[in-house]
Every structure is written in C-alpha cells, then in structure tokens.
Design a protein around this motif. Structure first.
Motif, mmCIF file in Angstrom:
data_model
loop_
_atom_site.group_PDB
_atom_site.id
_atom_site.type_symbol
_atom_site.label_atom_id
_atom_site.label_comp_id
_atom_site.label_asym_id
_atom_site.label_seq_id
_atom_site.Cartn_x
_atom_site.Cartn_y
_atom_site.Cartn_z
ATOM 1 N N ARG A 1 -14.173 -1.348 -15.729
ATOM 2 C CA ARG A 1 -13.984 -2.624 -15.788
ATOM 3 C C ARG A 1 -14.099 -3.347 -14.273
ATOM 4 O O ARG A 1 -14.414 -4.296 -14.305
ATOM 5 C CB ARG A 1 -12.735 -2.784 -16.558
ATOM 6 C CG ARG A 1 -12.627 -2.674 -17.985
ATOM 7 C CD ARG A 1 -11.406 -2.586 -18.543
ATOM 8 N NE ARG A 1 -10.506 -3.539 -18.102
ATOM 9 C CZ ARG A 1 -9.383 -3.850 -18.787
ATOM 10 N NH1 ARG A 1 -9.196 -3.407 -19.917
ATOM 11 N NH2 ARG A 1 -8.441 -4.680 -18.027
ATOM 12 N N TRP A 2 -13.526 -2.516 -13.140
ATOM 13 C CA TRP A 2 -13.313 -3.240 -12.127
ATOM 14 C C TRP A 2 -13.412 -2.032 -11.169
ATOM 15 O O TRP A 2 -12.942 -0.915 -11.381
ATOM 16 C CB TRP A 2 -12.239 -4.057 -11.676
ATOM 17 C CG TRP A 2 -11.014 -3.723 -11.987
ATOM 18 C CD1 TRP A 2 -10.263 -3.812 -13.081
ATOM 19 C CD2 TRP A 2 -10.059 -3.094 -10.938
ATOM 20 N NE1 TRP A 2 -9.010 -3.606 -12.877
ATOM 21 C CE2 TRP A 2 -8.973 -3.168 -11.659
ATOM 22 C CE3 TRP A 2 -10.023 -2.792 -9.748
ATOM 23 C CZ2 TRP A 2 -7.710 -2.536 -11.132
ATOM 24 C CZ3 TRP A 2 -9.056 -2.113 -9.165
ATOM 25 C CH2 TRP A 2 -7.825 -2.229 -9.879
ATOM 26 N N ALA A 3 -13.714 -2.218 -9.784
ATOM 27 C CA ALA A 3 -13.712 -1.399 -8.741
ATOM 28 C C ALA A 3 -13.318 -1.920 -7.349
ATOM 29 O O ALA A 3 -13.663 -3.119 -7.162
ATOM 30 C CB ALA A 3 -14.681 -0.387 -8.683
ATOM 31 N N ASP A 4 -12.445 -1.365 -6.525
ATOM 32 C CA ASP A 4 -12.420 -1.644 -5.185
ATOM 33 C C ASP A 4 -13.174 -0.621 -4.343
ATOM 34 O O ASP A 4 -12.387 0.533 -4.264
ATOM 35 C CB ASP A 4 -10.898 -2.046 -4.949
ATOM 36 C CG ASP A 4 -10.751 -2.605 -3.365
ATOM 37 O OD1 ASP A 4 -11.875 -2.917 -2.625
ATOM 38 O OD2 ASP A 4 -9.440 -2.352 -2.967
ATOM 39 N N ASP B 1 3.948 -3.174 -15.206
ATOM 40 C CA ASP B 1 3.864 -4.500 -15.505
ATOM 41 C C ASP B 1 2.477 -5.354 -15.056
ATOM 42 O O ASP B 1 2.562 -6.303 -14.476
ATOM 43 C CB ASP B 1 5.173 -5.113 -14.571
ATOM 44 C CG ASP B 1 6.452 -4.577 -15.056
ATOM 45 O OD1 ASP B 1 6.637 -4.552 -16.179
ATOM 46 O OD2 ASP B 1 7.247 -4.320 -13.897
ATOM 47 N N GLY B 2 1.647 -4.637 -15.534
ATOM 48 C CA GLY B 2 0.213 -5.530 -15.411
ATOM 49 C C GLY B 2 -0.273 -5.142 -14.080
ATOM 50 O O GLY B 2 -1.220 -5.945 -13.741
ATOM 51 N N ALA B 3 -0.082 -4.464 -13.363
ATOM 52 C CA ALA B 3 -0.165 -4.162 -12.102
ATOM 53 C C ALA B 3 -0.479 -2.717 -11.982
ATOM 54 O O ALA B 3 -0.139 -1.850 -12.383
ATOM 55 C CB ALA B 3 0.644 -4.650 -10.795
ATOM 56 N N VAL B 4 -1.574 -2.403 -10.713
ATOM 57 C CA VAL B 4 -1.859 -1.146 -10.280
ATOM 58 C C VAL B 4 -1.531 -1.157 -8.837
ATOM 59 O O VAL B 4 -2.086 -1.788 -8.094
ATOM 60 C CB VAL B 4 -3.249 -0.694 -10.520
ATOM 61 C CG1 VAL B 4 -3.813 0.372 -9.713
ATOM 62 C CG2 VAL B 4 -3.783 -1.021 -11.796
ATOM 63 N N PHE B 5 -0.739 0.015 -8.320
ATOM 64 C CA PHE B 5 -0.185 0.098 -6.973
ATOM 65 C C PHE B 5 -0.938 1.353 -6.348
ATOM 66 O O PHE B 5 -0.861 2.464 -7.086
ATOM 67 C CB PHE B 5 1.096 0.418 -6.965
ATOM 68 C CG PHE B 5 2.070 -0.943 -7.648
ATOM 69 C CD1 PHE B 5 2.271 -2.123 -7.136
ATOM 70 C CD2 PHE B 5 2.402 -0.969 -8.825
ATOM 71 C CE1 PHE B 5 2.648 -3.447 -7.471
ATOM 72 C CE2 PHE B 5 2.991 -1.803 -9.406
ATOM 73 C CZ PHE B 5 3.174 -3.091 -8.925
ATOM 74 N N ALA B 6 -1.729 1.161 -5.551
ATOM 75 C CA ALA B 6 -2.351 2.261 -4.886
ATOM 76 C C ALA B 6 -1.996 2.369 -3.386
ATOM 77 O O ALA B 6 -2.207 1.535 -2.679
ATOM 78 C CB ALA B 6 -3.837 2.035 -4.888
ATOM 79 N N ALA C 1 -1.453 -3.812 -4.126
ATOM 80 C CA ALA C 1 -1.120 -3.976 -5.471
ATOM 81 C C ALA C 1 -2.409 -4.728 -5.949
ATOM 82 O O ALA C 1 -2.883 -6.035 -5.541
ATOM 83 C CB ALA C 1 -0.098 -4.861 -5.781
ATOM 84 N N TYR C 2 -2.931 -4.495 -7.379
ATOM 85 C CA TYR C 2 -4.149 -4.971 -7.895
ATOM 86 C C TYR C 2 -3.752 -5.480 -9.404
ATOM 87 O O TYR C 2 -2.634 -4.966 -9.758
ATOM 88 C CB TYR C 2 -5.282 -4.185 -8.321
ATOM 89 C CG TYR C 2 -5.684 -3.448 -6.906
ATOM 90 C CD1 TYR C 2 -6.832 -3.930 -6.541
ATOM 91 C CD2 TYR C 2 -5.407 -2.241 -6.624
ATOM 92 C CE1 TYR C 2 -7.382 -3.270 -5.468
ATOM 93 C CE2 TYR C 2 -5.999 -1.407 -5.399
ATOM 94 C CZ TYR C 2 -6.899 -2.186 -4.805
ATOM 95 O OH TYR C 2 -7.622 -1.503 -3.802
ATOM 96 N N ASP C 3 -4.370 -6.633 -9.848
ATOM 97 C CA ASP C 3 -4.048 -7.139 -11.125
ATOM 98 C C ASP C 3 -4.798 -6.185 -11.953
ATOM 99 O O ASP C 3 -5.975 -5.853 -11.639
ATOM 100 C CB ASP C 3 -4.615 -8.329 -11.394
ATOM 101 C CG ASP C 3 -4.564 -8.894 -12.787
ATOM 102 O OD1 ASP C 3 -5.298 -8.480 -13.643
ATOM 103 O OD2 ASP C 3 -3.445 -9.678 -13.169
ATOM 104 N N ALA C 4 -4.030 -5.397 -12.971
ATOM 105 C CA ALA C 4 -4.631 -4.188 -13.719
ATOM 106 C C ALA C 4 -5.964 -4.697 -14.661
ATOM 107 O O ALA C 4 -6.753 -3.658 -14.836
ATOM 108 C CB ALA C 4 -3.544 -3.628 -14.612
ATOM 109 N N ALA C 5 -5.830 -5.880 -14.950
ATOM 110 C CA ALA C 5 -7.030 -6.427 -15.832
ATOM 111 C C ALA C 5 -8.181 -6.762 -15.035
ATOM 112 O O ALA C 5 -9.369 -6.476 -15.582
ATOM 113 C CB ALA C 5 -6.446 -7.465 -16.790
#
Length: 128
Positions: free
Chosen positions: A1-4, A21-26, A34-38
């Motif tokens: 769906r997405w990549a950084d 809570d809808g976020a990905v913490f890397a 912090a990324y928006d998970a969607a």
C-alpha cells in the motif's frame, strides 16, 4: 500500500515497527518517525542522538523508544513526555520497557569509563 524508501546509513530502520491508534512508529539510530498507517504520510519525525534502534512500544497515547536513553513521546505529536537517561556514563543502552501496573521494567548496560566492563542493571521505573 505504501513505502518510505530511505537510503542513508543513519535512517535505516533496524527494529520492528510499533503500530497503535492508526499510526506506525519506526525507530532508527538517531530518531523516531510516525506515519499514518493507512496512507504512509509522515505525522512527525523526532531527531535525537540519544534515541536508537533497540526497539520500543506504544501504550496509553505514548510511544516508547529505547536506546542510549529511554523516552516516552506523545504519540499524537512526538513531544517528549519523559525520559530516563544515564548521561554521566559514557556508554549506556536500554532495552524496550515491559509494563505492569504502571511500572516500566527496563534492562540496561552501563559503563563508568570507556574501558570498563559493562554493568548489567534492571530498573523498575514508575511510569508518570
């Protein structure tokens, strides 16, 4: 769906991301993002040479990053809630915390001087 895609050595993600809570913490050496998970949109990016790739976790609106310090950051905006550091020591490493009944249990390796052997310590810290 997405990549950084990051191609510099100091931004490689060395630990498993945390999702809450809808976020990905890397986390990586020197920072936490912090990324928006969607969508993958960056919500915030905290740069700090005391953070590192030892992992972390999320709970109660905070994301925890372990490395040369243990930090609790507000998950929504990335501001520091609290930190635990041993700055008088030349070498320190913290494990990700485990939480039970409002207490953060964290392992650590500490040195008094660069040539000393490590002291291995477990801390029980009241989570503010």
């Amino acid at each position: 769906r997405w990549a950084d895609v990051r191609r510099t050595g100091t931004t490689n993600y060395w630990v498993t991301p945390t999702v809450a809570d809808g976020a990905v913490f890397a986390g990586n050496v020197g920072g936490l993002r912090a990324y928006d998970a969607a969508t993958g949109a960056v919500r915030w990016d905290v740069r700090n040479n005391r953070l590192s790739g030892n992992g972390g976790g999320a709970r109660d609106g905070a994301v925890y990053s372990a490395g040369r310090s243990l930090f609790a950051l507000a998950a929504a905006e990335g501001t520091t809630r609290w930190s635990f550091e041993m700055l008088e020591r030349p070498s320190t490493a913290f494990s990700p915390p485990a939480f039970v009944d409002g207490v953060a249990y964290v392992g650590s390796c500490l040195k008094e001087r660069p040539d000393d052997p490590y002291d291995h310590v477990i801390f029980a810290l009241r989570d503010p």
